[in-house]
Design a protein around this motif. Structure first.
Motif, PDB file in Angstrom:
ATOM      1  N   ALA A 305       0.909  -1.234   0.020  1.00 20.04           N
ATOM      2  CA  ALA A 305      -0.114   0.055  -0.078  1.00 20.04           C
ATOM      3  C   ALA A 305       0.709   1.265   0.055  1.00 20.04           C
ATOM      4  O   ALA A 305       0.662   2.096  -0.728  1.00 20.04           O
ATOM      5  CB  ALA A 305      -1.021  -0.041   1.407  1.00 20.04           C
ATOM      6  N   LEU A 306       2.014   1.411   0.964  1.00 22.51           N
ATOM      7  CA  LEU A 306       2.570   2.408   0.721  1.00 22.51           C
ATOM      8  C   LEU A 306       3.666   2.528  -0.184  1.00 22.51           C
ATOM      9  O   LEU A 306       3.907   3.596  -1.052  1.00 22.51           O
ATOM     10  CB  LEU A 306       3.670   2.325   2.022  1.00 22.51           C
ATOM     11  CG  LEU A 306       3.045   2.295   3.429  1.00 22.51           C
ATOM     12  CD1 LEU A 306       4.113   2.675   4.353  1.00 22.51           C
ATOM     13  CD2 LEU A 306       2.239   3.553   3.756  1.00 22.51           C
ATOM     14  N   PHE A 307       4.026   1.485  -1.024  1.00 22.73           N
ATOM     15  CA  PHE A 307       5.054   1.469  -1.858  1.00 22.73           C
ATOM     16  C   PHE A 307       4.372   1.735  -3.059  1.00 22.73           C
ATOM     17  O   PHE A 307       4.571   2.738  -3.917  1.00 22.73           O
ATOM     18  CB  PHE A 307       5.676   0.178  -1.987  1.00 22.73           C
ATOM     19  CG  PHE A 307       7.169   0.160  -2.529  1.00 22.73           C
ATOM     20  CD1 PHE A 307       8.175   0.711  -1.616  1.00 22.73           C
ATOM     21  CD2 PHE A 307       7.639   0.034  -3.969  1.00 22.73           C
ATOM     22  CE1 PHE A 307       9.335   0.788  -2.233  1.00 22.73           C
ATOM     23  CE2 PHE A 307       8.766  -0.006  -4.357  1.00 22.73           C
ATOM     24  CZ  PHE A 307       9.702   0.502  -3.446  1.00 22.73           C
ATOM     25  N   ALA A 308       3.183   1.014  -3.432  1.00 25.57           N
ATOM     26  CA  ALA A 308       2.614   1.148  -4.902  1.00 25.57           C
ATOM     27  C   ALA A 308       1.183   1.703  -4.644  1.00 25.57           C
ATOM     28  O   ALA A 308       0.880   2.709  -5.692  1.00 25.57           O
ATOM     29  CB  ALA A 308       2.476  -0.276  -5.326  1.00 25.57           C
ATOM     30  N   GLY A 309       0.710   1.521  -3.846  1.00 30.24           N
ATOM     31  CA  GLY A 309      -0.862   2.071  -3.496  1.00 30.24           C
ATOM     32  C   GLY A 309      -0.920   3.525  -3.492  1.00 30.24           C
ATOM     33  O   GLY A 309      -1.845   4.363  -3.906  1.00 30.24           O
ATOM     34  N   ALA A 310      -0.064   4.244  -2.591  1.00 26.85           N
ATOM     35  CA  ALA A 310       0.158   5.603  -2.768  1.00 26.85           C
ATOM     36  C   ALA A 310       0.608   6.300  -3.972  1.00 26.85           C
ATOM     37  O   ALA A 310       0.238   7.335  -4.061  1.00 26.85           O
ATOM     38  CB  ALA A 310       0.951   6.041  -1.262  1.00 26.85           C
ATOM     39  N   GLU A 311       1.171   5.594  -4.834  1.00 22.91           N
ATOM     40  CA  GLU A 311       1.825   6.069  -5.876  1.00 22.91           C
ATOM     41  C   GLU A 311       0.854   6.851  -6.869  1.00 22.91           C
ATOM     42  O   GLU A 311       1.153   8.095  -7.025  1.00 22.91           O
ATOM     43  CB  GLU A 311       2.206   5.017  -7.004  1.00 22.91           C
ATOM     44  CG  GLU A 311       3.296   5.425  -7.876  1.00 22.91           C
ATOM     45  CD  GLU A 311       4.372   6.382  -7.387  1.00 22.91           C
ATOM     46  OE1 GLU A 311       4.905   6.133  -6.296  1.00 22.91           O
ATOM     47  OE2 GLU A 311       4.724   7.650  -8.080  1.00 22.91           O
ATOM     48  N   PRO A 312      -0.137   6.608  -7.150  1.00 25.60           N
ATOM     49  CA  PRO A 312      -1.228   7.307  -8.012  1.00 25.60           C
ATOM     50  C   PRO A 312      -1.530   8.683  -7.255  1.00 25.60           C
ATOM     51  O   PRO A 312      -1.372   9.709  -7.907  1.00 25.60           O
ATOM     52  CB  PRO A 312      -2.549   6.640  -8.253  1.00 25.60           C
ATOM     53  CG  PRO A 312      -2.116   5.204  -7.844  1.00 25.60           C
ATOM     54  CD  PRO A 312      -0.981   5.252  -6.910  1.00 25.60           C
ATOM     55  N   LEU A 313      -1.670   8.705  -6.124  1.00 29.94           N
ATOM     56  CA  LEU A 313      -2.116  10.070  -5.320  1.00 29.94           C
ATOM     57  C   LEU A 313      -0.835  10.856  -5.400  1.00 29.94           C
ATOM     58  O   LEU A 313      -1.068  12.212  -5.436  1.00 29.94           O
ATOM     59  CB  LEU A 313      -2.456   9.684  -3.883  1.00 29.94           C
ATOM     60  CG  LEU A 313      -3.734   9.290  -3.660  1.00 29.94           C
ATOM     61  CD1 LEU A 313      -3.803   8.586  -2.186  1.00 29.94           C
ATOM     62  CD2 LEU A 313      -4.825  10.096  -3.950  1.00 29.94           C
ATOM     63  N   ILE A 314       0.409  10.102  -5.180  1.00 29.37           N
ATOM     64  CA  ILE A 314       1.553  10.933  -4.965  1.00 29.37           C
ATOM     65  C   ILE A 314       1.733  11.861  -6.285  1.00 29.37           C
ATOM     66  O   ILE A 314       2.002  12.791  -6.509  1.00 29.37           O
ATOM     67  CB  ILE A 314       2.645  10.162  -4.679  1.00 29.37           C
ATOM     68  CG1 ILE A 314       2.833   9.828  -3.351  1.00 29.37           C
ATOM     69  CG2 ILE A 314       4.029  10.909  -4.674  1.00 29.37           C
ATOM     70  CD1 ILE A 314       3.784   8.647  -2.565  1.00 29.37           C
TER      71      ILE A 314
END
Lengths: 722, 79
Positions: A305-314
């Motif tokens: 979640a931290l590594f990939a899941g947050a990516e679109p939001l970042i």
């Protein structure tokens, strides 16, 4: 000025896991104010509450099992009781574990403050067939007892009415009174006159409570504000008691429990009502095989979640920042003001909010694990491993989060109770290879290892794998070393309650995660914004008029040439990039890069990489865009071919190439170990409460990175690589 | 030698005899209700062998083996 008067304070106290914060949120409606207790880095959550005819300040005291203290952090509950304008305490007691909860209530009542006991989770207790005679309980304790279900907001009105009554002048009800052995009473009587000098004006019954607290708390402590007279008297009394073969701690604590056991015999029917479904869940979740599989899966989910899941939001936030920058650039006339707004202020705000998705996600996760009871099992399952390096089982989730980003990971250390354990974790975890280091590895690998292989594997894959393995080993070694040198002390003990499993409330999870994010945005955000602007200035000034004139002339020359529009635009763009490179070389940062070149040569870098490292202090990945400017390429990312070629073509003064496989490895190791991240510095400042620790963190990591790169580069050359 | 909490097989009930950890840990354990005479049972052992989980006074508490070894108990006769 009636509004500015501080209203009387009401504390909400209770054991960890008793639903105290849920009750606080239910009473305050989530409108809490988060501050800091003076002198310690513990959040002080409070809210104004209208109660009958008056306003009160409701303060959520950190969870505790007892008032006994040996550190300033444990002391703050006692301080809040005695020093503030505290008029009453709501002691939240989990109805399913009455004895331990009432032990705290008993201490609070002894201290002389008005106490209202909120028997929480009455629904669970009833389901378990636990019958509690609240009226008799109230008589025995001499305090109102109100059954509540905080999650369902049941019993809150009755609780508030009882609290309003408790705030009225003492009605003189007979309070709970523990019988202590006569020898102990004699010791207390000996200590009371000394206490009376320290706390003049305190009621005699309260002096007695303070005396008991001192006897139990003092000795091998780091408490603040206790006069030497009191310390000496306590020491004398304890010595005398030990000489007689007495154990004062045992006498005090067991007298209280004997009283409690007697009282509970009267009010309570069934015993040991542990919910069997909670036990059944535990059989699975702490099973030698299944338990480990579930553990690994949950940890992987957090990581993913931290590594990939947050990516679109970042990326969305980064695009938004870019859009705002373009808008500002279009509105403002070119010049210093435009640069300040675009590259300083908007970039700085972007640098802060870019962390929001990961912080929110991690705290929603941790909140879920904590409130559901699984976080205690995580610590239970992995403690064996963590203990080897002197860390607490609860350090695992923050360390793992460090693979994604040190900023939320440092914030996550607050689940660790003891400050020393928290600091050790906080100071070691920035060595975990975070996701911002990855673009640098990719750039270096693509530059120096393209197409090469080591046996069956590509050289780049081996290099990447080595970096991640090395980061874990170095982090654990650093934790063990910091524990032995900088923060010496007993290894963390592991005395952890395993609360029954419960389904967390989404609203509470959200309120808490949001609160954490707000603290970050305000406290760490201002530091990050200021540092971004400072760094921008460092890499932008002074502007060279000579360079500007030269390129203005060049542009005019291009305009005169007989070229197609496309060719002209290309030539002009290339001039812009070259001008930016020359201006950067002339700036303070560029000059500093030149100045430190002699120190960089032994580790295989030149001044251009030096400037990149300075720029990368904003965030590691900025190294790449800074290099793009340094080499006159303009915008560049880690996959950028011109940048890789420029790096490959870069030569030292003697004509040897700058980027060799050996200097590439040296560069990766430098970025792995160096604290090239002002946001980490800012968040460690916030979470440790002083500048001392971030300065230490930055210094030790920089020295470590330099020494390691030096060893690699020099050693490699001796062995004939490079 | 008295048996310690660390020696108890899973499921065995026992009564605490004495606690011999350093002062702050002993105090913490006592305040959490581990007192001479308190009835306690080892519920389970962590998957990696340490720590262990205890059941006492209606709640569950986990401690490391090293600490459990300093808590003397007298096992109850098997039921």
């Amino acid at each position: 000025m009636r509004d500015s008067e501080t209203p009387p304070q009401v504390l909400i106290a209770g054991n960890p896991n008793c639903g105290k914060s849920t009750l606080f949120n239910a009473l305050s409606g989530g409108s809490a104010h988060v501050g800091n207790y003076p002198g310690v880095t513990v959040d002080r959550t409070s809210a104004r509450l209208r109660l009958g005819e008056r306003d009160v300040e409701l303060v959520d005291v950190p969870g505790m099992y007892s008032l006994t203290a040996s550190s300033p952090e444990e002391q703050l509950a006692v301080n809040a009781l005695t020093e503030g304008d505290t008029r009453a305490v709501v002691c939240v007691v989990d109805a399913t574990t009455l004895e331990r909860g009432l032990y705290l209530a008993l201490q609070l009542i002894e201290s002389g403050v008005s106490v209202v006991i909120a028997l929480n989770m009455m629904d669970s207790a009833e389901r378990l067939g636990l019958r509690i005679d609240t009226e008799r309980l109230s008589q025995l304790f001499g305090s109102p007892v109100v059954p509540v279900v905080a999650t369902k907001r049941r019993g809150l009105d009755t609780l508030l009415a009882a609290l309003d009554e408790a705030l009225a002048p003492d009605s003189g009800t007979k309070k709970a009174n523990v019988t202590y052995p006569p020898e102990l009473e004699a010791d207390v009587a000996e200590l009371v006159p000394v206490i009376a000098q320290w706390r003049s004006g305190t009621a005699p019954s309260q002096l007695r409570a303070v005396a008991l607290w001192c006897l139990l708390s003092l000795g091998e402590d780091s408490l603040r504000g206790v006069p030497d007279d009191v310390r000496n008297a306590v020491h004398r009394i304890r010595e005398a008691a030990t000489a007689q073969g007495r154990n004062l701690d045992l006498e005090i604590i067991s007298s209280r429990y004997v009283w409690l056991d007697g009282a509970l015999g009267e009010v309570c029917t069934t015993r040991d009502p542990r919910p069997s479904w909670s036990e059944r869940i535990d059989r699975v979740l702490t099973h030698p095989v299944v338990g480990l599989v579930v553990f690994a899966s949950v940890m992987f989910a957090i990581f993913e979640a931290l590594f990939a899941g947050a990516e679109p939001l970042i990326s969305a936030i980064e695009r938004l920042t870019g859009f705002m920058q373009a808008q500002a650039a279009a509105i403002l006339p070119p010049g210093v003001l435009q640069d300040l707004v675009v590259e300083g202020i908007i970039a700085g705000v972007g640098n802060v909010i870019v962390f929001a998705p990961q912080i929110l996600m991690l705290f929603l996760f941790i909140g879920f694990l904590e409130d559901s009871g699984y976080l205690a099992r995580v610590a239970f399952v992995i403690d064996r491993v963590m203990k080897g390096v002197g860390l607490h089982g609860k350090a695992f989730v923050p360390l793992l989060s460090g693979f994604a980003c040190a900023v939320p990971a440092v914030m996550a250390t607050r689940t660790i109770e003891r400050r020393r354990d928290r600091l050790v974790t906080m100071l070691a975890l920035p060595l975990m290879s975070c996701s911002a280091r990855l673009p640098i590895y990719i750039l270096v690998v693509g530059t120096v290892f393209a197409g090469q292989s080591l046996g069956w594997f590509s050289a780049g894959a081996v290099a990447l794998f080595s970096m991640y393995t090395l980061s874990v080993l170095v982090t654990l070694a650093a934790a063990a070393l910091i524990r032995r040198t900088v923060l010496p002390g007993p290894a963390p003990t592991f005395v952890l309650e395993m609360p029954p499993y419960r389904w967390p409330s989404a609203q509470i999870l959200w309120i808490n995660a949001w609160r954490r994010l707000r603290i970050f945005l305000v406290d760490a955000g201002t530091i990050i914004l200021a540092m971004t602007i400072l760094l921008w200035a460092l890499l932008s000034f002074p502007k060279s008029a000579e360079v500007a004139e030269h390129y203005t002339a060049e542009r005019e020359r291009v305009q005169q040439m007989a070229l197609s529009d496309v060719e002209k635009a290309d030539a002009l763009r290339s001039l812009d990039s070259q001008e930016a490179a020359d201006q950067l070389a002339n700036s303070l940062g560029g000059r500093f890069g030149h100045a430190i070149e002699p120190a960089l040569r032994p580790i295989g870098f030149d001044w251009q990489i030096g400037v990149g490292i300075i720029g990368a202090f904003a965030a590691r990945e900025v190294f790449i865009s800074t290099l793009g400017v340094v080499f006159g390429i303009g915008e560049a990312d880690e996959e950028n071919t011109p940048l890789r070629e420029a790096l490959r073509d870069a030569r030292h003064a003697d004509g040897t190439p700058v980027m060799t496989p050996l200097s590439g490895v040296s560069l990766m190791i430098f970025f792995l170990l160096a604290c090239q991240c002002m946001s980490t510095i800012a968040v460690v400042r916030r979470e440790s409460g002083s500048w001392k620790w971030p300065v230490f963190l930055f210094s030790y990591m920089t020295v470590l990175a330099y020494m390691a790169s030096l060893a690699v580069y020099q050693g490699g050359q001796l062995l004939g690589f490079g | 030698m008295k048996p310690s909490l660390a020696d108890l097989p899973v499921g065995q009930h026992a009564a605490i005899e004495s606690i011999d950890c350093d002062r702050s840990l002993s105090r913490r354990l006592m305040e959490m209700g581990l007192l001479p005479g308190t009835r306690v049972r080892v519920v389970r052992v962590a998957p990696l062998g340490d720590p262990i989980e205890l059941r006492l006074r209606n709640y569950s508490l986990s401690v490391r083996r090293a600490e459990a070894a300093r808590i003397a108990v007298s096992p109850e006769a098997a039921e």
